[in-house]
Every structure is written in structure tokens, then in C-alpha cells.
Design an enzyme around this catalytic site. Structure first.
Site, PDB file in Angstrom:
ATOM      1  N   ILE A 101       0.905  -1.183   0.092  1.00  0.00           N
ATOM      2  CA  ILE A 101       0.090  -0.021  -0.027  1.00  0.00           C
ATOM      3  C   ILE A 101       0.889   1.269  -0.120  1.00  0.00           C
ATOM      4  O   ILE A 101       1.924   1.387   0.842  1.00  0.00           O
ATOM      5  CB  ILE A 101      -0.959  -0.001   1.194  1.00  0.00           C
ATOM      6  N   LEU A 102       0.645   2.274  -0.760  1.00  0.00           N
ATOM      7  CA  LEU A 102       1.294   3.446  -1.053  1.00  0.00           C
ATOM      8  C   LEU A 102       0.501   4.376  -1.346  1.00  0.00           C
ATOM      9  O   LEU A 102      -0.229   4.616  -2.155  1.00  0.00           O
ATOM     10  CB  LEU A 102       2.341   3.291  -2.033  1.00  0.00           C
ATOM     11  N   VAL A 103       0.715   5.580  -0.638  1.00  0.00           N
ATOM     12  CA  VAL A 103      -0.059   6.946  -0.933  1.00  0.00           C
ATOM     13  C   VAL A 103       1.179   8.010  -1.405  1.00  0.00           C
ATOM     14  O   VAL A 103       2.296   7.974  -0.530  1.00  0.00           O
ATOM     15  CB  VAL A 103      -0.784   7.567   0.468  1.00  0.00           C
ATOM     16  N   GLN A 116       0.090  12.381   1.292  1.00  0.00           N
ATOM     17  CA  GLN A 116       0.010  11.771   2.680  1.00  0.00           C
ATOM     18  C   GLN A 116      -0.288  12.781   3.832  1.00  0.00           C
ATOM     19  O   GLN A 116      -0.197  14.034   3.690  1.00  0.00           O
ATOM     20  CB  GLN A 116       1.557  11.119   2.847  1.00  0.00           C
ATOM     21  N   LYS A 136      -3.275  13.112   4.553  1.00  0.00           N
ATOM     22  CA  LYS A 136      -4.560  14.066   4.202  1.00  0.00           C
ATOM     23  C   LYS A 136      -5.704  13.047   4.437  1.00  0.00           C
ATOM     24  O   LYS A 136      -6.891  13.328   4.014  1.00  0.00           O
ATOM     25  CB  LYS A 136      -4.397  14.667   2.918  1.00  0.00           C
ATOM     26  N   GLY A 137      -5.467  11.916   4.811  1.00  0.00           N
ATOM     27  CA  GLY A 137      -6.859  10.970   5.071  1.00  0.00           C
ATOM     28  C   GLY A 137      -7.124   9.954   3.977  1.00  0.00           C
ATOM     29  O   GLY A 137      -7.855   9.223   3.880  1.00  0.00           O
ATOM     30  N   GLY A 143      -4.982   7.698   2.945  1.00  0.00           N
ATOM     31  CA  GLY A 143      -4.419   6.282   3.245  1.00  0.00           C
ATOM     32  C   GLY A 143      -5.966   5.792   4.140  1.00  0.00           C
ATOM     33  O   GLY A 143      -6.215   4.579   3.814  1.00  0.00           O
ATOM     34  N   GLU A 171       0.613  -8.353   4.976  1.00  0.00           N
ATOM     35  CA  GLU A 171       1.775  -8.955   4.979  1.00  0.00           C
ATOM     36  C   GLU A 171       2.861  -8.025   5.713  1.00  0.00           C
ATOM     37  O   GLU A 171       3.301  -6.883   4.878  1.00  0.00           O
ATOM     38  CB  GLU A 171       2.027  -9.344   3.533  1.00  0.00           C
TER      39      GLU A 171
END
Length: 466
Positions: free
Chosen positions: A254-256, A261, A263-264, A266, A288
Site C-alpha cells: 500500500i502506498l500513498v 500523505q 490527508k486522510g 490512506g 503482509e
């Protein structure tokens, strides 16, 4: 007594020349992180601008030789721009001179291609042109995907905090199944950022149809007024078969993206994933090897659901009442304060929170029920200490480590594995010192860290409670 003989050399002869000894300057190299800057830009005007967004890679050195250094360059400076529109990259490399100082001259192009692969373009003009020619690239890639909306009926939208409400106002999540959509092509564009920004990451197998991408998209008008799709972040989910007729979802990545980032976004992406797990009635949703910050966010999200989940409220109240009876810190054997098996099963079936994650949340739920918390803090810390000690040393531990063994598979002989739970007494993930005094100090530090984490999560969750 003998005397030292005087030299009888010819005084008119030429004196011998002294041999000069030279010292070779060995190239000590330069660390990649000290000469490389990476910028994420959304328009050609941002390229070279002092206001461009500079990202902080987790480990640039790992892409350059064994010791993470670049050799053979003097005055080296590498500036890399990555387009958030097409995800092409361009590297501007400047240096004063090159010379082999004993360790060769690093092939910069080959090293950068290990990170950026086919997204790295040769010409700056081509990179700038891609802002126009690739403006609809993301939109075309996601066009065959499934748009997912967070269901307001579950209360997660109406009860969320203001940051999340602002985040979801102009975004959507698109699900793309590998092999059935352009998911593989899109993911190949995102791999460089995954490698640069996710610690210990490796690309997923885009030929495996069990992978699904959940792409967080924001639609905004460009300078010409046309709607442009921008990727704010994504997650990669692997769908496992679960006997007899269900499936399990495992979040692998998972990556924003850095500009979006905190800012809600994710949290919103996690809410959508939870919603998918519940609506499709999968067995559970696991993660994982979550990093600490993501685990913090994940626990906050799960607690927001658990706090309003009626089937567990009696069990939480009962555990809190038992703790308040006190003097646990004086007892030789401290009870684990585990939730009843029926409660663990209810949480998994209804909220799709697996047992290991629920037990982390359970400790926070107990802490939140202590009022005044200072009065019962000593006994609460004793419970955490007992649990940590059992988990690490192995006594009565229900969360022993797991082991992975590679096995042959009809699908992919090189990428199949079996995971099994280790038995009591097997090695833990935490390496403990053999010295008794050092063990006690390590355990104390682990307990302090866990209590600090619980307090931080509880404070955040309490601030967002309605």
C-alpha cells in the site's frame, strides 16, 4: 681498535638520483543518497522549479554496487524528475570529470534503469512532451476497472472525522484485476516509486491473476479544462482460496504518494478495502509484514469499527471490571485477559479482522475502558508485560512465529510456498540476549514501547469518537 673506513668514491662523479615514491589516490566513492535528488512533478513548469516536491527515498544506496557507493566521478550531481501524470522519469546527470581510482567507473545508466526500467526516458524534451501526450494515460488504463464506492449505510462515512470527509469528496477507488485489465501495465509504471518509498519492497508478479490493484484516483481539470485522472495511491491485494468455498484477502503493498500523505487518503483506501472484505464476505483481511506507521493507521481504523460493534461490548466491560479488581502486579501468575473465542470469531465473521490484529486492538479497548486510567495503570502494564514475555519466550503463547517453505506448484514452480505456525519454544522474530539481565532489559523496553503505542492510538481514537 678498528676504524671506520672513509669513502674513496670519486668526488667528481655525478650523485645518484633519489628514487621517488608515489602514492596512488584510491577512490573512496560517494554514497548515492548524497548526490541524488528525486522530485515528483505534475507539470512541465515544475521541472527545475525550486518549489518542486522532493521525495525522500528509503534507501538509494541499495541500487548501487555492494557498498551503495558510486565510483569514478568528481563533482557528481544527479537530479531525477518523476512525472505524476505519466510516471515517466528523466535523470539529469552532471559531473566535473571521471577517472578510475581503482574501483572502476560506475555505470550510472544501468544503475538507474534497475530502479526506473522502461519509464526512464533519454531526452528531457521527450520527458516534458509526455506531460501533454500522456495526460490521458492513467484514464485510459483504469477505464476497464471497477469503480468502488464506500457504502454510507455502514456508518463509516458519516461517523468519520473531518479529514477523511474532505479526502473522499473528490476521489474514487478503482479495482483492477491482474490479467483482465491494464493493471499490469499501470503497476509497471508505479514500481519505481514502490522501490524508492516502501522499505524492503519487491514488485508483485503481474502475471498472477490472484493479484488485484485498488487504485486511488483523483479527477481534476487540467489547464485546458479537460478532466485528468491522477493517481494518489494504490494497494495490491492477493486473493487466496479458503476451504471450502471462501477466500482470504492479503494486503501485500500500500502506498500513498508523498504529496498526498497525512490527508486522510490512506485511511479512506483502508476503509474501502475493509468494505470489500465485508461485502464479499471473505474469510478475513490480513496484512503482509506491516510497517509501524501503517500498523498504527490500520489499528485506528479497526478500532473505529470495534468501538461501535455491539457483540464485543460485554466482553470488553467484563475484562475491564476484572482488571479494576486490582493488585495484578503483585501476583506471580498474571492472567492474559484474552477475549472469549466466540468474540474473536464474531469479529472475524462480521468485521473481517483476523485474530492477531484483533488481539492488538483488544489491549487498546481495555485501556480505553480504564477510568481513571492512572489508578489502574500499574496493573494494565503488568498485563502487557506478561503477554509480551509469553509471546517472546513462548510460554502459553498463542501468537508463535510463522515459517515459510517453498513448494512446487502447477501455476508457478518458482513462486509457490506453504506457511505454517511454529511450535512453542521455536525461535521468535525478536532475538533475545542470552544474558538474564539483558533479557529483562529488552523485555522492559518492548513493554514500554507497546504501552506508548497503545496510549498514542487511544488518544487518536478518543479524539475522533462521536
Amino acid at each position: 681498535m678498528g676504524q671506520k673506513q672513509q669513502s674513496t668514491a670519486d668526488p667528481t662523479a655525478e650523485p645518484k638520483k633519489r628514487r621517488r615514491v608515489g602514492f596512488f589516490n584510491v577512490d573512496s566513492g560517494i554514497e548515492a543518497k548524497d548526490c541524488i535528488k528525486v522530485y515528483l512533478v505534475s507539470s512541465k513548469e515544475e521541472v527545475g522549479s525550486p518549489d518542486s516536491f522532493c521525495i525522500d527515498p528509503v534507501d538509494l544506496n541499495s541500487f548501487f554496487d555492494e557498498d551503495g557507493k558510486i565510483y569514478g566521478y568528481q563533482g557528481l550531481k544527479i537530479t531525477i524528475w518523476v512525472s505524476s501524470i505519466s510516471f515517466h522519469a528523466y535523470a539529469d546527470i552532471t559531473f566535473e570529470s571521471t577517472s578510475d581510482g581503482g574501483k572502476g567507473i560506475t555505470d550510472l545508466k544501468a544503475a538507474l534503469q534497475r530502479i526506473f526500467a522502461e519509464t526512464l526516458v533519454e531526452s528531457k524534451d521527450d520527458f516534458l512532451q509526455a506531460f501533454s501526450t500522456g495526460s490521458n494515460l492513467i484514464g485510459s488504463m483504469i477505464s476497464s476497472g471497477e469503480i468502488l464506492k464506500l457504502k454510507a449505510s455502514n456508518g463509516r462515512v458519516t461517523d468519520c472525522n473531518s479529514d477523511l470527509k474532505a479526502a473522499i469528496s473528490d476521489v474514487e477507488v478503482v479495482r483492477m484485476v491482474v490479467g483482465k485489465t491494464a493493471a499490469g501495465h499501470l503497476y509497471s509504471r508505479l514500481i519505481p516509486l514502490v522501490l524508492l518509498l516502501v522499505d524492503g519492497s519487491s514488485p508483485i508478479d503481474v502475471s498472477d491473476p490472484s493479484w488485484e490493484l485498488y487504485v486511488l484516483i483523483q479527477k481534476k481539470p487540467d489547464q485546458q479544462g479537460e478532466i485528468q485522472c491522477r493517481v494518489l495511491g494504490f494497494s495490491a491485494i492477493y486473493r487466496f482460496y479458503h476451504y471450502p468455498d471462501s477466500s482470504r484477502l492479503r494486503l501485500g503493498q500500500i502506498l500513498v504518494l508523498p504529496p498526498y500523505q497525512h490527508k486522510g487518503y490512506g485511511r479512506y483506501l483502508m476503509e474501502v478495502l475493509n468494505d470489500v472484505a465485508v461485502s464479499e464476505d471473505v474469510y478475513d483481511l490480513t496484512v503482509e509484514e506491516p510497517l509501524d506507521y501503517f500498523q498504527h493507521v490500520r489499528t485506528c481504523v479497526d478500532l473505529s469499527h470495534l468501538l461501535v460493534f455491539d457483540p464485543i461490548q460485554h466482553a470488553v466491560s467484563s475484562a475491564v471490571s476484572r482488571l479494576k479488581q486490582g493488585k495484578l502486579s503483585k501476583k506471580i501468575h498474571i492472567p492474559r485477559f484474552m477475549p472469549p473465542p466466540s468474540v474473536i470469531d464474531d469479529v472475524r465473521r462480521s468485521l473481517k479482522i483476523n485474530k492477531k490484529q484483533f488481539l492488538k486492538c483488544w489491549e487498546v479497548l481495555i485501556y480505553l475502558g480504564l477510568d481513571p486510567v492512572d489508578k489502574y495503570m500499574e496493573d494494565f502494564v503488568s498485563i502487557i508485560s506478561s503477554r509480551v514475555k509469553d509471546d517472546i519466550i513462548g510460554k502459553d503463547s498463542g501468537t508463535n512465529g510463522k515459517r515459510v517453505i517453498e513448494v512446487p506448484s502447477d501455476y508457478d514452480k518458482e513462486m509457490a510456498f506453504v506457511m505454517y505456525r511454529s511450535q512453542v519454544g521455536e525461535a521468535s522474530d525478536v532475538q533475545m540476549d542470552e544474558n538474564q539481565t539483558n533479557q529483562e532489559e529488552q523485555l522492559r523496553q518492548l513493554v514500554d514501547e507497546r504501552v506508548k503505542e497503545i496510549k498514542s492510538i487511544a488518544q487518536k481514537v478518543s479524539g475522533h469518537r462521536v
